[in-house]
Design a protein around this motif. Structure first.
Motif, PDB file in Angstrom:
ATOM      1  N   GLY A 258      32.444  42.321  43.850  1.00 37.95           N
ATOM      2  CA  GLY A 258      32.063  42.597  45.221  1.00 37.95           C
ATOM      3  C   GLY A 258      32.420  44.008  45.601  1.00 37.95           C
ATOM      4  N   LEU A 259      32.472  44.239  46.904  1.00 40.70           N
ATOM      5  CA  LEU A 259      32.790  45.561  47.435  1.00 40.70           C
ATOM      6  C   LEU A 259      34.275  45.622  47.794  1.00 40.70           C
ATOM      7  N   VAL A 260      34.933  46.667  47.348  1.00 43.92           N
ATOM      8  CA  VAL A 260      36.343  46.859  47.659  1.00 43.92           C
ATOM      9  C   VAL A 260      36.550  48.313  48.069  1.00 43.92           C
ATOM     10  N   GLN A 261      37.454  48.536  48.988  1.00 47.62           N
ATOM     11  CA  GLN A 261      37.758  49.899  49.413  1.00 47.62           C
ATOM     12  C   GLN A 261      38.671  50.576  48.397  1.00 47.62           C
ATOM     13  N   PRO A 262      38.586  51.875  48.298  1.00 45.19           N
ATOM     14  CA  PRO A 262      39.511  52.579  47.410  1.00 45.19           C
ATOM     15  C   PRO A 262      40.959  52.221  47.739  1.00 45.19           C
ATOM     16  N   GLY A 263      41.712  51.946  46.713  1.00 46.09           N
ATOM     17  CA  GLY A 263      43.091  51.523  46.901  1.00 46.09           C
ATOM     18  C   GLY A 263      43.248  50.029  47.090  1.00 46.09           C
ATOM     19  N   GLY A 264      42.135  49.321  47.196  1.00 46.77           N
ATOM     20  CA  GLY A 264      42.183  47.886  47.412  1.00 46.77           C
ATOM     21  C   GLY A 264      42.305  47.084  46.130  1.00 46.77           C
ATOM     22  N   SER A 265      42.250  45.765  46.293  1.00 44.64           N
ATOM     23  CA  SER A 265      42.436  44.855  45.160  1.00 44.64           C
ATOM     24  C   SER A 265      41.276  43.882  45.052  1.00 44.64           C
ATOM     25  N   LEU A 266      41.051  43.440  43.840  1.00 44.47           N
ATOM     26  CA  LEU A 266      40.000  42.473  43.548  1.00 44.47           C
ATOM     27  C   LEU A 266      40.429  41.705  42.315  1.00 44.47           C
ATOM     28  N   ARG A 267      40.114  40.428  42.272  1.00 42.48           N
ATOM     29  CA  ARG A 267      40.422  39.648  41.071  1.00 42.48           C
ATOM     30  C   ARG A 267      39.135  39.083  40.494  1.00 42.48           C
ATOM     31  N   LEU A 268      38.866  39.456  39.284  1.00 43.66           N
ATOM     32  CA  LEU A 268      37.712  38.932  38.567  1.00 43.66           C
ATOM     33  C   LEU A 268      38.128  37.727  37.740  1.00 43.66           C
ATOM     34  N   SER A 269      37.216  36.782  37.615  1.00 43.31           N
ATOM     35  CA  SER A 269      37.458  35.590  36.809  1.00 43.31           C
ATOM     36  C   SER A 269      36.402  35.481  35.725  1.00 43.31           C
TER      37      SER A 269
ATOM     38  N   VAL B 133      40.053  33.284  32.331  1.00 47.68           N
ATOM     39  CA  VAL B 133      40.784  34.538  32.178  1.00 47.68           C
ATOM     40  C   VAL B 133      40.543  35.367  33.427  1.00 47.68           C
ATOM     41  N   TYR B 134      41.584  36.055  33.871  1.00 50.54           N
ATOM     42  CA  TYR B 134      41.499  36.847  35.098  1.00 50.54           C
ATOM     43  C   TYR B 134      41.720  38.330  34.800  1.00 50.54           C
ATOM     44  N   LEU B 135      41.120  39.145  35.642  1.00 50.31           N
ATOM     45  CA  LEU B 135      41.405  40.568  35.622  1.00 50.31           C
ATOM     46  C   LEU B 135      41.758  40.965  37.057  1.00 50.31           C
ATOM     47  N   GLN B 136      43.048  41.166  37.286  1.00 48.99           N
ATOM     48  CA  GLN B 136      43.517  41.596  38.601  1.00 48.99           C
ATOM     49  C   GLN B 136      43.411  43.109  38.682  1.00 48.99           C
ATOM     50  N   MET B 137      42.655  43.569  39.651  1.00 49.53           N
ATOM     51  CA  MET B 137      42.410  45.000  39.823  1.00 49.53           C
ATOM     52  C   MET B 137      43.120  45.463  41.088  1.00 49.53           C
ATOM     53  N   ASN B 138      44.107  46.301  40.941  1.00 52.97           N
ATOM     54  CA  ASN B 138      44.830  46.870  42.067  1.00 52.97           C
ATOM     55  C   ASN B 138      44.652  48.384  42.081  1.00 52.97           C
ATOM     56  N   GLY B 139      44.828  48.974  43.252  1.00 53.62           N
ATOM     57  CA  GLY B 139      44.709  50.426  43.340  1.00 53.62           C
ATOM     58  C   GLY B 139      43.364  50.930  42.861  1.00 53.62           C
ATOM     59  N   THR B 140      42.304  50.269  43.282  1.00 54.85           N
ATOM     60  CA  THR B 140      40.976  50.605  42.774  1.00 54.85           C
ATOM     61  C   THR B 140      40.570  52.021  43.159  1.00 54.85           C
ATOM     62  N   LYS B 141      39.789  52.616  42.288  1.00 56.47           N
ATOM     63  CA  LYS B 141      39.281  53.970  42.467  1.00 56.47           C
ATOM     64  C   LYS B 141      37.755  53.946  42.408  1.00 56.47           C
ATOM     65  N   PRO B 142      37.094  54.941  42.971  1.00 58.42           N
ATOM     66  CA  PRO B 142      35.620  54.975  42.900  1.00 58.42           C
ATOM     67  C   PRO B 142      35.096  54.885  41.471  1.00 58.42           C
ATOM     68  N   GLU B 143      35.823  55.440  40.535  1.00 62.56           N
ATOM     69  CA  GLU B 143      35.377  55.406  39.142  1.00 62.56           C
ATOM     70  C   GLU B 143      35.516  54.027  38.497  1.00 62.56           C
ATOM     71  N   ASP B 144      36.103  53.065  39.216  1.00 61.02           N
ATOM     72  CA  ASP B 144      36.165  51.692  38.708  1.00 61.02           C
ATOM     73  C   ASP B 144      34.878  50.922  38.990  1.00 61.02           C
ATOM     74  N   ALA B 145      34.006  51.492  39.805  1.00 62.59           N
ATOM     75  CA  ALA B 145      32.750  50.809  40.126  1.00 62.59           C
ATOM     76  C   ALA B 145      31.898  50.666  38.873  1.00 62.59           C
ATOM     77  N   ALA B 146      31.458  49.439  38.622  1.00 59.08           N
ATOM     78  CA  ALA B 146      30.695  49.156  37.404  1.00 59.08           C
ATOM     79  C   ALA B 146      30.328  47.677  37.396  1.00 59.08           C
ATOM     80  N   VAL B 147      29.515  47.305  36.427  1.00 58.07           N
ATOM     81  CA  VAL B 147      29.327  45.897  36.118  1.00 58.07           C
ATOM     82  C   VAL B 147      30.403  45.530  35.093  1.00 58.07           C
ATOM     83  N   TYR B 148      31.142  44.489  35.383  1.00 49.24           N
ATOM     84  CA  TYR B 148      32.228  44.058  34.517  1.00 49.24           C
ATOM     85  C   TYR B 148      31.793  42.832  33.726  1.00 49.24           C
ATOM     86  N   TYR B 149      32.041  42.891  32.429  1.00 47.78           N
ATOM     87  CA  TYR B 149      31.684  41.816  31.517  1.00 47.78           C
ATOM     88  C   TYR B 149      32.931  41.277  30.838  1.00 47.78           C
ATOM     89  N   CYS B 150      32.976  39.970  30.641  1.00 50.34           N
ATOM     90  CA  CYS B 150      33.992  39.424  29.757  1.00 50.34           C
ATOM     91  C   CYS B 150      33.306  38.988  28.461  1.00 50.34           C
TER      92      CYS B 150
END
Length: 126
Positions: free
Chosen positions: A10-21, A79-96
């Motif tokens: 989804g959409l997250v602000q820079p510095g924010g957190s997101l958890r992928l499953s 499996v989870y991927l906890q993303m903290n301190g997100t940066k603009p360069e983290d924007a992408a399609v994430y695959y497991c």
């Protein structure tokens, strides 16, 4: 048949957190090595993190080390991927992706993984 389904993007602000499953079906998660990869527009897919079967050894790309955490819940086959301190360069399609070679140490090499999910989109913007 082994299948992987990603969620949590989804959409997250820079510095924010997101958890992928990444939910696995058709196989026992405990026997699988799992990797997370990402692909930004116009760029090649790159490895982000992985977790080995049995030993739960983890590995991170330098670009996410200290900010992202990979973990597994074998009881939930997820499996989870906890993303903290997100940066603009983290924007992408994430695959497991899953590696069904037992006891093999995980690496961030696409060739190690035989099964792939469809991806989940992560956008980083204020």
């Amino acid at each position: 048949q082994l299948q992987l389904v990603e969620s949590g993007g989804g959409l997250v602000q820079p510095g924010g957190s997101l958890r992928l499953s990444c939910e696995i079906s058709g196989f026992t998660l405990a026997w699988l090595g799992i990797g997370w990869f990402r692909q930004a527009p116009g760029k090649e897919r790159e490895g982000v993190s992985c977790i080995s079967s049995s030993t739960d050894t983890t590995y991170y790309a330098d670009s996410v080390k200290g900010r992202f955490t990979i973990s597994r819940d074998n009881a939930k086959n997820t499996v989870y991927l906890q993303m903290n301190g997100t940066k603009p360069e983290d924007a992408a399609v994430y695959y497991c992706a899953a590696d069904d070679v037992l006891l093999r140490r995980c690496m961030l090499s696409e060739s190690q993984y035989r099964y792939w999910g469809q991806g989940t989109q992560v956008a980083v913007s204020s």
